[in-house]
Design an enzyme around this catalytic site. Structure first.
Site, PDB file in Angstrom:
ATOM      1  NE  ARG A  59       3.764   4.038 -11.560  1.00  9.63           N
ATOM      2  CZ  ARG A  59       3.297   4.615 -12.684  1.00  9.63           C
ATOM      3  NH1 ARG A  59       2.122   4.266 -13.184  1.00  9.63           N
ATOM      4  NH2 ARG A  59       4.025   5.518 -13.307  1.00  9.63           N
ATOM      5  CG  ASP A 184     -11.741  -9.993   2.099  1.00 10.51           C
ATOM      6  OD1 ASP A 184     -11.090 -11.055   1.972  1.00 10.51           O
ATOM      7  OD2 ASP A 184     -11.314  -9.011   2.734  1.00 10.51           O
TER       8      ASP A 184
HETATM    9  C1  LIG Z   1      -5.609  -8.850   6.486  1.00  9.40           C
HETATM   10  C2  LIG Z   1      -6.891  -8.733   5.781  1.00  9.40           C
HETATM   11  C3  LIG Z   1      -7.076  -7.717   4.830  1.00  9.40           C
HETATM   12  C4  LIG Z   1      -6.024  -6.687   4.519  1.00  9.40           C
HETATM   13  O1  LIG Z   1      -4.901  -7.255   3.950  1.00  9.40           O
HETATM   14  P1  LIG Z   1      -3.408  -6.586   4.041  1.00  9.40           P
HETATM   15  O2  LIG Z   1      -2.614  -7.490   3.183  1.00  9.40           O
HETATM   16  O3  LIG Z   1      -3.029  -6.598   5.483  1.00  9.40           O
HETATM   17  O4  LIG Z   1      -3.535  -5.200   3.524  1.00  9.40           O
HETATM   18  C5  LIG Z   1      -8.298  -7.669   4.181  1.00  9.40           C
HETATM   19  N1  LIG Z   1      -9.278  -8.555   4.443  1.00  9.40           N
HETATM   20  C6  LIG Z   1      -9.128  -9.531   5.362  1.00  9.40           C
HETATM   21  C7  LIG Z   1     -10.253 -10.472   5.611  1.00  9.40           C
HETATM   22  C8  LIG Z   1      -7.932  -9.648   6.055  1.00  9.40           C
HETATM   23  O5  LIG Z   1      -7.796 -10.619   6.972  1.00  9.40           O
END
Ligand SMILES: *Cc1c(COP(=O)(O)O)cnc(C)c1O
Length: 401
Positions: A59, A184
């Site tokens: 983990r 992000d």
């Molecule tokens: C898909 C996505 C997420 C979430 O990712 P998962 O792996 O599906 O949990 C977050 N931010 C963006 C911009 C995404 O396209």
């Protein structure tokens, strides 16, 4: 020669692997072991208290997972990195680490659907104030940041209308306010955009998308300054959203071709966007690589490629989409993105399925909006496939729109 001084293609192949090879194998092994044993009690103790490199329990850490973390760390030019079972785990664990009750976070209205749910549903329950600004309204954002906040959360380009935020400008405002900026970078990838070099403190990835690139493994990552990443790692090791070693292996393998794939996807997306502009039934095309896109100038400044994601709206709305998408031979109609195959889907079914039509309209998402994730197919085939799909639309749609 240090791998950090190499180009992105070389780096995507060689970064982070050497230390984790075993038995002379040239590829990182998938270490399926929940725990790691020690005959020497003193050594075990030293590893357990973090004084010596090594692994204790799956983990916390795992060699295959570590190799994945190293590769993304080096691709993002970061001091440290950690990984997660999904992109959403990376986002929720990061926000969970950085935000305490009574604090304030400033973000944008157009974040990924799941992220938006954290902002609107979960954080307010923990007495965290969330301010969501109009995406692309930098003045509004600066004003809100100035009022005081502990975290500024960005996503650029956004989902699905690929809106752009000036990372340098917003991180400057965040620094003045003493806030941490999180970006992000899922849509852009480190090949097209390096948020840390633009002033961000942390970069987040849904590795499920472009990093893995083959739509066969879920994962997430956070990269940035060591002291921040260590805190986030600690939150994750206790809360348990650990990346599985098999998924780490699949993501590692996918990442080897990241630079090649992204170069092709940049080209294909631009060609598809330009082509769609010429179609009568297409109302609008959203792609930051088009000069007509409102974020084009900022994108040109902060991105080295405009990415594989675009969207377009069609005349006739949902009815046209219903007939158009099944006509495509070389596209999966699915909710993911960033894969080697082209993926299409209506935003009302995929990224913004939780919203009402009114909410979508308020966010500038027409009911007839299609998200298009360009794959690595030959561009002529993608264009011909689209041409054919529009040509095959029933007459009642072609004549009324
Ligand atoms: C898909 C996505 C997420 C979430 O990712 P998962 O792996 O599906 O949990 C977050 N931010 C963006 C911009 C995404 O396209």
């Amino acid at each position: 020669m240090n791998v950090k001084e190499t180009g992105m293609s070389t780096r995507a192949l060689w970064a982070g692997e050497k230390e984790y090879l075993a038995f002379g194998a040239t590829q990182v092994p998938v270490v399926h072991s929940v725990s790691f044993g020690y005959d020497d009690m003193d050594e075990w103790y030293q590893v357990a208290i973090g004084k010596k490199e090594g692994h204790i329990y799956g983990r916390n850490t795992n060699p295959t997972v570590r190799a994945f973390e190293e590769k993304i760390r080096i691709l993002e030019n970061a001091e440290a990195s950690t990984s997660f079972s999904t992109g959403m785990a990376a986002i929720s664990n990061t926000l969970g680490t950085l935000l305490q009750p009574g604090e304030r976070v400033v973000s944008i209205k157009d974040t990924y659907g799941g992220t938006n749910k954290i902002f609107t549903e979960f954080l307010p329950k923990q007495h965290i104030e969330v301010v969501l600004c109009e995406t692309g309204n930098h003045d509004e954002m600066e004003k809100e940041i100035e009022k005081g906040c502990s975290v500024v959360y960005l996503e650029t380009p956004t989902n699905p209308t690929v809106k752009i935020t000036d990372i340098k400008r917003i991180t400057r405002a965040a620094k003045r306010a003493g806030a941490i900026t999180v970006v992000d970078n899922t849509f852009a990838t480190p090949v097209n955009q390096q948020p840390l070099s633009l002033g961000a403190d942390l970069v987040i990835h849904s590795a499920t998308k472009f990093l893995g690139g083959h739509a066969d493994a879920l994962g997430g990552a956070v990269c940035g300054a060591k002291h921040l990443v260590e805190d986030i790692y600690h939150y994750r090791e206790i809360n348990g959203a650990t990346l599985d070693p098999m998924a780490a292996y699949l993501l590692l393998r996918g990442m080897k071709t990241l630079s090649l794939r992204i170069d092709r996807q940049n080209e294909n997306a631009l060609a598809v966007a330009s082509f769609l502009k010429t179609i009568d039934l297409v109302e609008d095309v959203y792609y930051p690589g088009l000069a007509s896109h409102p974020g084009h100038d900022i994108a040109k400044k902060q991105m080295s490629g405009f990415g594989g994601m675009l969207s377009f709206s069609v005349k006739g709305g949902v009815e046209t989409v219903r007939h158009l998408l099944p006509n495509l031979a070389f596209a999966n109609r699915a909710a993911n993105l960033g894969s080697v195959e082209t993926v299409v889907g209506p935003s009302r079914t995929t990224s913004h399925v939780e919203c009402t039509p009114e909410e979508r309209a308020a966010m500038g998402i027409p009911e007839g909006l299609v998200r298009y994730s360009a794959g690595i197919e030959d561009i002529d085939d993608l264009i011909n496939d689209l041409k054919h799909a529009f040509y095959m639309l029933p007459n009642h749609i072609k004549s009324t729109n």
